[in-house]
Design an enzyme around this catalytic site. Structure first.
Site, short mmCIF file in Angstrom:
data_model
loop_
_atom_site.label_atom_id
_atom_site.label_comp_id
_atom_site.label_asym_id
_atom_site.label_seq_id
_atom_site.Cartn_x
_atom_site.Cartn_y
_atom_site.Cartn_z
N TYR A 38 42.46 91.64 4.72
CA TYR A 38 41.16 92.25 5.01
C TYR A 38 40.47 92.72 3.73
O TYR A 38 41.06 93.45 2.93
CB TYR A 38 41.38 93.43 5.95
CG TYR A 38 40.16 93.89 6.72
CD1 TYR A 38 39.07 93.06 6.92
CD2 TYR A 38 40.12 95.17 7.26
CE1 TYR A 38 37.97 93.49 7.65
CE2 TYR A 38 39.04 95.61 8.00
CZ TYR A 38 37.95 94.77 8.19
OH TYR A 38 36.87 95.21 8.91
N SER B 272 48.67 89.80 7.28
CA SER B 272 47.78 90.85 7.76
C SER B 272 46.54 90.23 8.42
O SER B 272 46.68 89.51 9.41
CB SER B 272 47.43 91.81 6.62
OG SER B 272 46.85 92.99 7.12
N ASP C 151 55.84 99.40 10.14
CA ASP C 151 54.44 99.12 9.86
C ASP C 151 53.53 100.05 10.66
O ASP C 151 53.49 99.97 11.89
CB ASP C 151 54.13 97.65 10.19
CG ASP C 151 52.81 97.16 9.64
OD1 ASP C 151 51.93 98.00 9.36
OD2 ASP C 151 52.66 95.94 9.47
N HIS D 138 53.97 97.83 5.99
CA HIS D 138 52.92 96.85 5.68
C HIS D 138 52.92 96.64 4.17
O HIS D 138 52.06 97.15 3.44
CB HIS D 138 51.57 97.39 6.17
CG HIS D 138 50.56 96.33 6.48
ND1 HIS D 138 50.56 95.63 7.67
CD2 HIS D 138 49.51 95.86 5.77
CE1 HIS D 138 49.54 94.78 7.68
NE2 HIS D 138 48.90 94.90 6.55
#
Length: 321
Positions: free
Chosen positions: A95, A186, A276, A305
């Site tokens: 992202y 992700s 995560d 993560h």
């Protein structure tokens, strides 16, 4: 072992918080028809970066809503032994990031695989957003368009970009259309699964801690922070008393990747860290458990993560074996 989510045995049976909308398949069939009617206007030119064993190209195409999309394209000088055309790997990034350095593509090229690495529209690379802005709009992409309706959702268009790139690649005479795989971490993991679902000719997909799944679960776990913080921002700025909460999550349900998973035909590998808190494990399993094709998930009990040791090697071996 400490838990931040459901126990592992419960994760393997969890399917998500919201049912699939009744018109979900019609929604995506309509979106794919819009993509079919879009003229790609592909342009490919030599990049300033080159290697001794592969040619590097800048690839542009026009996506839905007129956005100009960029991807790095690495073509080895020779396909794998015994092949006349190149198998291909498509990469999708995290992202607000971008397609990364050319050198990060060379391990696949060295194995004879063509590599295509896409910049997501309006994020950290060269692709435009639907308004024609080049570069990083940083955040707000999950909720963009939600106020206008499900047809205006930003990630609807991003999912279609991944499909369009896959189709462009599959049409190239130098590419083996039966051996095209996708991968990402992700956001890239979420896009990997969406691409494999909406273009079921994808042979293999390797997704690590996929984003964009089970939005209501994230909210109820009070984890609308980090990658999902824009959901909280939406309520604080546009619906402070939550009068339209059900409508909001009903809209996001159309871009929930878990509802797309039954469309996947290819083989899937997923990687998940049980610590995560950015993309909670239950949201990842909500997607994984809805995949009906051949699949496996690699569990990292003590990892969040972050980099998962050995996972890049596992993915390379999985996609190139």
């Amino acid at each position: 072992m400490p838990l931040i989510d459901l126990p592992l045995d419960k994760l393997y049976t969890y399917n998500g918080r919201m049912a699939k909308p009744n018109d979900f398949d019609a929604y995506w069939d309509r979106a794919l028809q819009e993509l079919q009617d879009t003229h790609s206007e592909v342009e490919i030119s030599k990049s300033s970066f080159q290697t001794s064993f592969a040619d590097c190209y800048d690839l542009y195409f026009t996506g839905v809503k007129g956005a100009r999309i960029y991807a790095k394209y690495v073509q080895p000088h020779h396909p794998p032994e015994g092949k006349d055309t190149f198998p291909a790997v498509l990469e999708f990034h995290g992202y607000s990031m971008n397609s990364g350095d050319w050198t990060s593509k060379l391990a696949y090229a060295a194995a004879g695989y063509a590599v295509f690495s896409m910049d997501v529209r309006g994020q950290g690379g060269k692709s435009e957003d639907p308004g024609g802005v080049q570069g990083n709009t940083l955040e707000g992409h999950i909720i963009r368009g939600a106020a206008e309706g499900e047809d205006s959702l930003f990630f609807r268009n991003v999912y279609l970009d991944t499909v369009q790139l896959a189709r462009i690649v599959m049409k190239m005479k130098e590419i083996d259309e039966t051996d095209v795989s996708v991968t990402g971490w992700s956001q890239g993991g979420g896009l990997t699964l969406a691409c494999a679902a909406l273009e079921p000719r994808v042979k293999k997909a390797a997704a690590v801690y996929p984003f964009l799944s089970d939005y209501l679960r994230v909210w109820e776990m009070d984890l609308a922070v980090d990658a999902y913080k824009e959901m909280r921002t939406h309520f604080r700025r546009h619906d402070p008393t939550h009068e339209r909460k059900e409508e909001f999550f009903a809209r996001l349900n159309y871009i929930d990747i878990r509802h797309l998973m039954p469309r996947i035909k290819g083989e899937i590998m997923m990687g998940t860290g049980l610590m995560d808190t950015v993309c909670p494990p239950s949201t990842q399993f909500a997607a994984y458990n809805n995949i009906t094709s051949k699949k496996e998930v690699v569990i990292y009990p003590d990892f969040a993560h972050e980099n998962l040791p050995g996972m890049h090697d596992r993915i390379w071996s999985f996609l190139t074996k």
